[in-house]
Scaffold this motif. Structure first.
Motif, PDB file in Angstrom:
ATOM      1  N   TYR A 168      -7.891  -9.297  11.406  1.00  0.00           N
ATOM      2  CA  TYR A 168      -8.624  -8.904  12.618  1.00  0.00           C
ATOM      3  C   TYR A 168      -9.269 -10.169  13.197  1.00  0.00           C
ATOM      4  N   GLY A 169      -8.402 -11.070  13.635  1.00  0.00           N
ATOM      5  CA  GLY A 169      -8.874 -12.378  14.090  1.00  0.00           C
ATOM      6  C   GLY A 169      -9.062 -13.300  12.910  1.00  0.00           C
ATOM      7  N   ILE A 170      -9.691 -12.786  11.868  1.00  0.00           N
ATOM      8  CA  ILE A 170      -9.773 -13.477  10.584  1.00  0.00           C
ATOM      9  C   ILE A 170      -9.246 -12.501   9.535  1.00  0.00           C
ATOM     10  N   LYS A 171      -9.070 -13.032   8.324  1.00  0.00           N
ATOM     11  CA  LYS A 171      -8.632 -12.148   7.241  1.00  0.00           C
ATOM     12  C   LYS A 171      -9.841 -11.396   6.719  1.00  0.00           C
ATOM     13  N   ILE A 172      -9.781 -10.065   6.791  1.00  0.00           N
ATOM     14  CA  ILE A 172     -10.908  -9.246   6.341  1.00  0.00           C
ATOM     15  C   ILE A 172     -10.526  -8.514   5.057  1.00  0.00           C
ATOM     16  N   PRO A 173     -11.292  -8.738   3.951  1.00  0.00           N
ATOM     17  CA  PRO A 173     -10.980  -8.036   2.708  1.00  0.00           C
ATOM     18  C   PRO A 173     -11.100  -6.519   2.926  1.00  0.00           C
ATOM     19  N   SER A 174     -10.041  -5.795   2.562  1.00  0.00           N
ATOM     20  CA  SER A 174     -10.070  -4.345   2.749  1.00  0.00           C
ATOM     21  C   SER A 174     -10.290  -3.624   1.426  1.00  0.00           C
ATOM     22  N   ILE A 175      -9.780  -4.204   0.338  1.00  0.00           N
ATOM     23  CA  ILE A 175     -10.108  -3.700  -1.007  1.00  0.00           C
ATOM     24  C   ILE A 175     -10.576  -4.893  -1.838  1.00  0.00           C
ATOM     25  N   VAL A 176     -11.703  -4.733  -2.500  1.00  0.00           N
ATOM     26  CA  VAL A 176     -12.226  -5.791  -3.360  1.00  0.00           C
ATOM     27  C   VAL A 176     -12.439  -5.208  -4.755  1.00  0.00           C
ATOM     28  N   GLN A 177     -12.426  -6.082  -5.743  1.00  0.00           N
ATOM     29  CA  GLN A 177     -12.625  -5.587  -7.108  1.00  0.00           C
ATOM     30  C   GLN A 177     -13.193  -6.676  -7.990  1.00  0.00           C
TER      31      GLN A 177
END
Lengths: 250, 206
Positions: free
Chosen positions: B160-169
């Motif tokens: 979204y313009g930059i890389k946005i973490p969608s799942i983190v762990q």
């Protein structure tokens, strides 16, 4: 990148979906939950339910519908029609709506937009604007399009976003029901003055109409009712065509 | 029994409805002892970071959630609930988070795209995990802030313009920036994946 949204709109009258939806495999034609589930299966990105009568009694029915739909269908739901005050918004959100669309009440009480946005976040406040071109000017209409106002639709769109609207649902009354395409000029004009998502409504007749409104006016979603309900277009075919035209869809 | 942490933030009932639909036994609760005994804890959240943290503090749940994480009970944070798992946020001034995953929550930088990011975006896998089913799938996002975190804790991301973490762990602590309960069959599958992770107690990713 975000996918452009294809959104079926369901008119609800006293707990039943009004415009005859003729999916062949429905057990109970007119049942909002079953129709919503079918649209989810077909790949709709979001659903809009409009309470077209919105008497006090019907408002309660709408809350029950939202409860039921959101227990079976797991996609964004926007509810509108007859929303008058903050308690209407609260009830619908609590019942499971993700967004609430305000139309006439936004005109009569613009403060409601701000109050709703502050209380629940602007992402759940949609302002619906019904627009009709009169003497070369886009004018806002209220009460299901029955009452003309002297508000300029482009200026009104800008104003409601300043007040806190997180999304705009713009219906072209001139195009509605014509099936000869969306009002590209209207959406281009509005997209120049706001930075929130815009849903285009009115005029969808063929798959190319969707590609056109996404490509030329860069709206975020396109809404249609009868072409989907009567099976003239399937969501899947619309998506295929839009994708082929180079637009990102889910 | 899964505990959905009830701290008066946004619409937690849609999440409950999704778990009910999947026949995952769950209850909405702010009861400390129930949360500490839960098989897994889900932290939902809609709204602003600062307000959410003070609501957790008012209910004495900050320490409880830290204890839950420490004893390796699986935690799933969703949307704002995911952001709360990180060290801090800049939303309405600096606020400390739960500190269960290293990273800071920051405003999505203005790259000419509309903010909030509201809609369906496509997930790319950064590393394999229990949530591989998200590969190339679209999920539903509504947010203005994002987690700026180490790639080693990033399971999936969207552009979204930059890389946005969608799942983190981070081991037993998982976060989803999108709303699985609003992401159709893909979202339901991810909730099932979390349930499987809870059952197998396998927190590995690589």
């Amino acid at each position: 990148m975000l996918a452009k949204r294809i959104i079926p709109c369901l008119d609800v009258d006293n707990g039943r979906v009004k415009k005859g939806v003729n999916f062949v495999n429905l057990m109970d034609v007119g049942d909002p939950t079953e129709i919503a589930a079918e649209y989810q299966k077909q790949g709709a990105d979001e659903l809009v339910f409009l309470d077209i009568t919105a008497t006090n009694e019907h408002r309660k029915t709408m809350v029950d519908i939202v409860e039921s739909v959101s227990s079976q269908v797991f996609m964004p739901l926007t509810i509108g029609g007859g929303v008058q005050d903050i308690s209407d918004i609260q009830r619908l959100l609590k019942a499971g709506a993700d967004k609430v669309a305000i139309n006439s009440a936004a005109v009569s009480d613009p403060q409601l937009i701000t109050e709703g946005a502050e209380k629940f976040g602007n992402q759940c406040i949609v302002v619906a604007i019904d627009v009709k071109k009169t003497n070369g000017k886009y004018l806002v209409h209220t009460h299901g399009g029955k009452k003309a106002t002297d508000l300029d639709a482009i200026k009104w769109a800008k104003k409601v976003v300043e007040l806190g609207a997180g999304e705009l649902l713009i219906t072209s009354m001139d195009k509605d029901g014509t099936k000869d395409g969306f009002d590209i000029e209207l959406y281009q004009a509005i997209n120049q003055v706001v930075n929130v998502p815009i849903i285009a409504s009115g005029g969808a007749g063929k798959v190319e109409d969707f590609s056109e409104v996404f490509k030329k006016a860069d709206v975020d979603g396109a809404l249609a009712a009868s072409v989907f309900h009567f099976g003239e277009l399937s969501i899947n075919n619309v998506k295929k065509a839009v994708k082929k035209a180079g637009v990102t869809v889910r | 029994m899964f505990s959905i942490v009830d701290y008066d933030t946004g619409n937690t009932r849609n999440l409950k409805k999704a778990l009910d639909y999947l026949n995952i036994e769950n209850e909405l609760t702010s009861d400390k002892s129930k949360i500490l005994k839960a098989e897994a804890v889900i932290l939902p959240g809609v709204g602003a970071f600062k307000a959410a943290m003070s609501k957790l503090e008012e209910r004495n749940l900050v320490e409880v959630l830290k204890q839950v994480a420490k004893k390796k009970t699986p935690i799933l944070g969703i949307c704002l609930g995911m952001q709360l798992l990180f060290d801090s946020s800049q939303e309405y001034g600096f606020t400390n988070g739960l500190g269960l995953i290293a990273g800071k929550v920051e405003q999505i930088p203005d790259k000419g795209l509309k903010i909030p990011q509201m809609g369906w975006n496509q997930n790319k896998i950064i590393q394999n995990s229990s949530f591989d089913s998200v590969k190339d799938q679209y999920t539903y996002f509504v947010h203005s802030y994002y987690a700026n975190c180490d790639i080693k804790n990033t399971i999936a991301a969207v552009d979204y313009g930059i890389k946005i973490p969608s799942i983190v762990q981070n081991e037993n602590v998982v976060g989803m920036q999108f709303h699985p309960e609003k992401s159709g069959s893909v979202g339901l599958k991810l909730l099932k994946n979390f349930q499987e992770m809870v059952k197998t107690n396998d927190f590995s990713s690589n």
